[in-house]
Design an enzyme around this catalytic site. Structure first.
Site, mmCIF file in Angstrom:
data_model
loop_
_atom_site.group_PDB
_atom_site.id
_atom_site.type_symbol
_atom_site.label_atom_id
_atom_site.label_comp_id
_atom_site.label_asym_id
_atom_site.label_seq_id
_atom_site.Cartn_x
_atom_site.Cartn_y
_atom_site.Cartn_z
ATOM 1 N N PRO A 98 -3.025 3.930 14.452
ATOM 2 C CA PRO A 98 -3.306 5.372 14.394
ATOM 3 C C PRO A 98 -4.792 5.690 14.544
ATOM 4 O O PRO A 98 -5.662 4.895 14.192
ATOM 5 C CB PRO A 98 -2.848 5.771 12.979
ATOM 6 C CG PRO A 98 -2.175 4.564 12.384
ATOM 7 C CD PRO A 98 -2.709 3.382 13.128
ATOM 8 N N LYS B 38 -9.813 -4.638 11.796
ATOM 9 C CA LYS B 38 -8.623 -4.122 12.466
ATOM 10 C C LYS B 38 -8.424 -4.777 13.842
ATOM 11 O O LYS B 38 -7.285 -4.898 14.301
ATOM 12 C CB LYS B 38 -8.690 -2.592 12.566
ATOM 13 C CG LYS B 38 -8.527 -1.904 11.205
ATOM 14 C CD LYS B 38 -7.151 -2.192 10.596
ATOM 15 C CE LYS B 38 -6.880 -1.411 9.322
ATOM 16 N NZ LYS B 38 -5.527 -1.580 8.801
ATOM 17 N N ARG C 283 -1.775 -1.459 -5.922
ATOM 18 C CA ARG C 283 -2.368 -1.845 -7.215
ATOM 19 C C ARG C 283 -2.087 -0.797 -8.289
ATOM 20 O O ARG C 283 -1.919 -1.119 -9.450
ATOM 21 C CB ARG C 283 -3.885 -2.039 -7.077
ATOM 22 C CG ARG C 283 -4.262 -3.242 -6.220
ATOM 23 C CD ARG C 283 -5.692 -3.164 -5.785
ATOM 24 N NE ARG C 283 -5.931 -1.938 -5.003
ATOM 25 C CZ ARG C 283 -7.108 -1.550 -4.546
ATOM 26 N NH1 ARG C 283 -8.170 -2.270 -4.797
ATOM 27 N NH2 ARG C 283 -7.221 -0.428 -3.852
ATOM 28 N N GLY D 83 0.822 -1.218 0.000
ATOM 29 C CA GLY D 83 0.000 0.000 0.000
ATOM 30 C C GLY D 83 0.848 1.256 0.000
ATOM 31 O O GLY D 83 0.582 2.205 0.738
ATOM 32 N N ALA D 84 1.863 1.262 -0.887
ATOM 33 C CA ALA D 84 2.815 2.388 -0.889
ATOM 34 C C ALA D 84 2.438 3.478 -1.893
ATOM 35 O O ALA D 84 3.185 4.437 -2.048
ATOM 36 C CB ALA D 84 4.223 1.872 -1.179
ATOM 37 N N TYR E 168 -15.192 -2.655 9.488
ATOM 38 C CA TYR E 168 -13.810 -2.119 9.451
ATOM 39 C C TYR E 168 -13.160 -2.337 10.819
ATOM 40 O O TYR E 168 -12.026 -2.811 10.914
ATOM 41 C CB TYR E 168 -13.816 -0.627 9.078
ATOM 42 C CG TYR E 168 -12.430 -0.020 9.104
ATOM 43 C CD1 TYR E 168 -11.453 -0.432 8.199
ATOM 44 C CD2 TYR E 168 -12.084 0.946 10.053
ATOM 45 C CE1 TYR E 168 -10.164 0.109 8.232
ATOM 46 C CE2 TYR E 168 -10.806 1.496 10.091
ATOM 47 C CZ TYR E 168 -9.849 1.070 9.180
ATOM 48 O OH TYR E 168 -8.582 1.605 9.221
ATOM 49 N N GLU F 197 -5.753 9.437 1.620
ATOM 50 C CA GLU F 197 -6.877 9.132 0.721
ATOM 51 C C GLU F 197 -7.917 8.236 1.405
ATOM 52 O O GLU F 197 -8.920 7.850 0.803
ATOM 53 C CB GLU F 197 -6.361 8.440 -0.549
ATOM 54 C CG GLU F 197 -5.522 9.339 -1.430
ATOM 55 C CD GLU F 197 -5.033 8.645 -2.699
ATOM 56 O OE1 GLU F 197 -5.543 7.556 -3.045
ATOM 57 O OE2 GLU F 197 -4.135 9.194 -3.353
ATOM 58 N N VAL G 93 -3.135 -7.361 -2.886
ATOM 59 C CA VAL G 93 -2.811 -8.250 -1.756
ATOM 60 C C VAL G 93 -3.886 -9.317 -1.524
ATOM 61 O O VAL G 93 -3.639 -10.306 -0.841
ATOM 62 C CB VAL G 93 -2.551 -7.478 -0.432
ATOM 63 C CG1 VAL G 93 -1.314 -6.606 -0.529
ATOM 64 C CG2 VAL G 93 -3.763 -6.679 0.017
HETATM 65 P P1 NDP Z 1 -4.694 5.482 1.668
HETATM 66 O O1 NDP Z 1 -6.022 5.197 1.030
HETATM 67 O O2 NDP Z 1 -4.036 6.780 1.382
HETATM 68 O O3 NDP Z 1 -3.675 4.307 1.330
HETATM 69 C C1 NDP Z 1 -4.068 2.964 1.282
HETATM 70 C C2 NDP Z 1 -3.041 2.181 0.492
HETATM 71 O O4 NDP Z 1 -3.434 0.802 0.459
HETATM 72 C C3 NDP Z 1 -2.933 2.650 -0.946
HETATM 73 O O5 NDP Z 1 -1.581 2.660 -1.319
HETATM 74 C C4 NDP Z 1 -3.674 1.577 -1.722
HETATM 75 O O6 NDP Z 1 -3.116 1.474 -3.009
HETATM 76 C C5 NDP Z 1 -3.359 0.350 -0.885
HETATM 77 N N1 NDP Z 1 -4.284 -0.750 -1.104
HETATM 78 C C6 NDP Z 1 -5.624 -0.779 -0.859
HETATM 79 N N2 NDP Z 1 -6.124 -1.960 -1.241
HETATM 80 C C7 NDP Z 1 -5.081 -2.688 -1.724
HETATM 81 C C8 NDP Z 1 -4.966 -3.989 -2.280
HETATM 82 N N3 NDP Z 1 -6.047 -4.787 -2.408
HETATM 83 N N4 NDP Z 1 -3.754 -4.437 -2.674
HETATM 84 C C9 NDP Z 1 -2.663 -3.623 -2.548
HETATM 85 N N5 NDP Z 1 -2.712 -2.384 -2.043
HETATM 86 C C10 NDP Z 1 -3.916 -1.928 -1.633
HETATM 87 O O7 NDP Z 1 -4.943 5.312 3.224
HETATM 88 P P2 NDP Z 1 -3.939 5.326 4.479
HETATM 89 O O8 NDP Z 1 -2.566 5.629 4.065
HETATM 90 O O9 NDP Z 1 -4.575 6.148 5.497
HETATM 91 O O10 NDP Z 1 -4.077 3.812 4.936
HETATM 92 C C11 NDP Z 1 -2.973 2.956 5.148
HETATM 93 C C12 NDP Z 1 -3.312 1.993 6.268
HETATM 94 O O11 NDP Z 1 -3.494 2.742 7.472
HETATM 95 C C13 NDP Z 1 -4.604 1.200 6.071
HETATM 96 O O12 NDP Z 1 -4.370 -0.120 6.511
HETATM 97 C C14 NDP Z 1 -5.605 1.911 6.970
HETATM 98 O O13 NDP Z 1 -6.620 1.049 7.409
HETATM 99 C C15 NDP Z 1 -4.693 2.321 8.099
HETATM 100 N N6 NDP Z 1 -5.172 3.405 8.941
HETATM 101 C C16 NDP Z 1 -5.503 4.619 8.405
HETATM 102 C C17 NDP Z 1 -5.950 5.625 9.233
HETATM 103 C C18 NDP Z 1 -6.378 6.949 8.714
HETATM 104 O O14 NDP Z 1 -7.051 7.690 9.459
HETATM 105 N N7 NDP Z 1 -6.004 7.341 7.496
HETATM 106 C C19 NDP Z 1 -6.035 5.449 10.678
HETATM 107 C C20 NDP Z 1 -5.694 4.128 11.129
HETATM 108 C C21 NDP Z 1 -5.253 3.166 10.291
HETATM 109 P P3 NDP Z 1 -3.865 1.103 -4.369
HETATM 110 O O15 NDP Z 1 -5.228 1.714 -4.316
HETATM 111 O O16 NDP Z 1 -2.966 1.692 -5.413
HETATM 112 O O17 NDP Z 1 -3.872 -0.382 -4.394
HETATM 113 C C1 8X3 Z 2 -9.145 4.830 10.821
HETATM 114 C C2 8X3 Z 2 -9.197 5.439 12.167
HETATM 115 O O1 8X3 Z 2 -10.544 6.920 13.728
HETATM 116 O O2 8X3 Z 2 -10.296 7.665 11.433
HETATM 117 O O3 8X3 Z 2 -8.486 3.599 10.888
HETATM 118 O O4 8X3 Z 2 -11.701 5.780 11.896
HETATM 119 S S1 8X3 Z 2 -10.499 6.507 12.320
#
Ligand code: NDP
Ligand code: 8X3
Length: 253
Positions: A183, A157, A34, A9-10, A153, A189, A61
């Site tokens: 977090p 988690k 992706r 997810g980079a 969700y 996004e 993934v």
């Molecule tokens: P983004 O949507 O910015 O990033 C998510 C990343 O995951 C993207 O790079 C996306 O890439 C990738 N991804 C999603 N589905 C797939 C898949 N099936 N295969 C490969 N890659 C995938 O969100 P965040 O950076 O915020 O999220 C990153 C992680 O942090 C997640 O696990 C999220 O649940 C967690 N998180 C986020 C929080 C928030 O408030 N933002 C808080 C707590 C946790 P692509 O679409 O190109 O595949």
């Molecule tokens: C997302 C955390 O608090 O924005 O994983 O729903 S919150």
């Protein structure tokens, strides 16, 4: 040789920030997501700013065969993986479970839980062979608490939290560290994806308070990985000051 980090997810948000953070420390990077074009752009940016090699592995993934092929096809000089950051994940929708969309449930569970397991299984085997490694699982405050309409969700988690503990237990004698990072609200996004591209609705989530940014989490990931060999950071919960618990934000005004 430099250490190697594999980040899922980079292509945006926390994963992208983590790639930049580790690149600044001289790590070699294997980057997954992706959206290949987003990964290509990030590789160009990293190579322009830092003298580190970047290998792209675009796959979903959720696709177990693709995960296994991506790892099996790593060139010999990329076989050793020192750090895996299991970051790929998403939330889809926000509704009470009895009105929920089962297709969205499947995608969340397949990505956040099964996808994390698929990649961890194959890379943990490599780390066990090496006798060293570090797996960092990106959970969420949603994996520690539940909030209204977060149901599936949150469940996915909570599963990440359980798997993090199980992995730590099973890898402790193999030289492999396991860390969970949880977090609260980070502006990425994430909410755009959750609300199916509704940017205005996503922006409103972060209005009236100072949310976390992806670099805050990237810093915590790098810090956890860079502790001395005898220290394992088990678990970090990182929240905005204005979000004392899941689902509660103290907004100004
Ligand atoms: P983004 O949507 O910015 O990033 C998510 C990343 O995951 C993207 O790079 C996306 O890439 C990738 N991804 C999603 N589905 C797939 C898949 N099936 N295969 C490969 N890659 C995938 O969100 P965040 O950076 O915020 O999220 C990153 C992680 O942090 C997640 O696990 C999220 O649940 C967690 N998180 C986020 C929080 C928030 O408030 N933002 C808080 C707590 C946790 P692509 O679409 O190109 O595949
Ligand atoms: C997302 C955390 O608090 O924005 O994983 O729903 S919150």
């Amino acid at each position: 040789m430099s250490l190697t980090v594999f980040i899922t997810g980079a292509s945006s948000g926390i994963g992208e920030a983590t790639a930049l953070r580790f690149a600044a420390e001289g790590f070699r990077l294997i980057l997954n997501a992706r959206r290949d074009q987003k990964l290509q752009a990030l590789k160009q940016e990293i190579e322009a700013r830092y003298a580190v090699p970047v290998l792209l592995k675009p796959f979903d993934v959720r696709d177990r065969a693709a995960v296994e092929l991506a790892v099996d096809s790593l060139p010999d000089d990329w076989r050793n993986i020192d750090v895996l950051v299991n970051n790929a994940g998403l939330a889809l929708g926000l509704s009470q479970f009895f009105e929920g969309n089962p297709d969205q449930w499947d995608t969340m569970i397949d990505t956040n839980v099964k996808g994390l397991l698929y990649i961890s299984r194959v890379l943990a085997a490599r780390m066990i062979e090496q006798g060293s490694g570090h797996i960092v699982n990106i959970g969420s405050i949603a994996g520690k608490e539940v909030y209204d309409k977060g149901n599936v969700y949150c469940a996915s988690k909570h599963a990440v939290d359980a798997l993090t503990k199980a992995m730590r237990l099973e890898l402790a004698t193999k030289g492999v560290k396991v860390t969970g990072i949880h977090p609260g609200a980070v502006e990425t996004e994430f909410s755009i994806v959750r609300f199916d591209g509704d940017v205005a609705r996503a922006k409103a989530v972060y209005e009236g308070f100072e949310n976390l940014v992806a670099a805050d989490i990237a810093e915590a990931i790098y810090w956890s990985v860079s502790r001395p060999a005898h220290v394992n950071i088990n678990d970090l919960v990182i929240m905005p000051m204005a979000q004392p618990v899941a689902g509660v934000v103290m907004r100004k005004g």
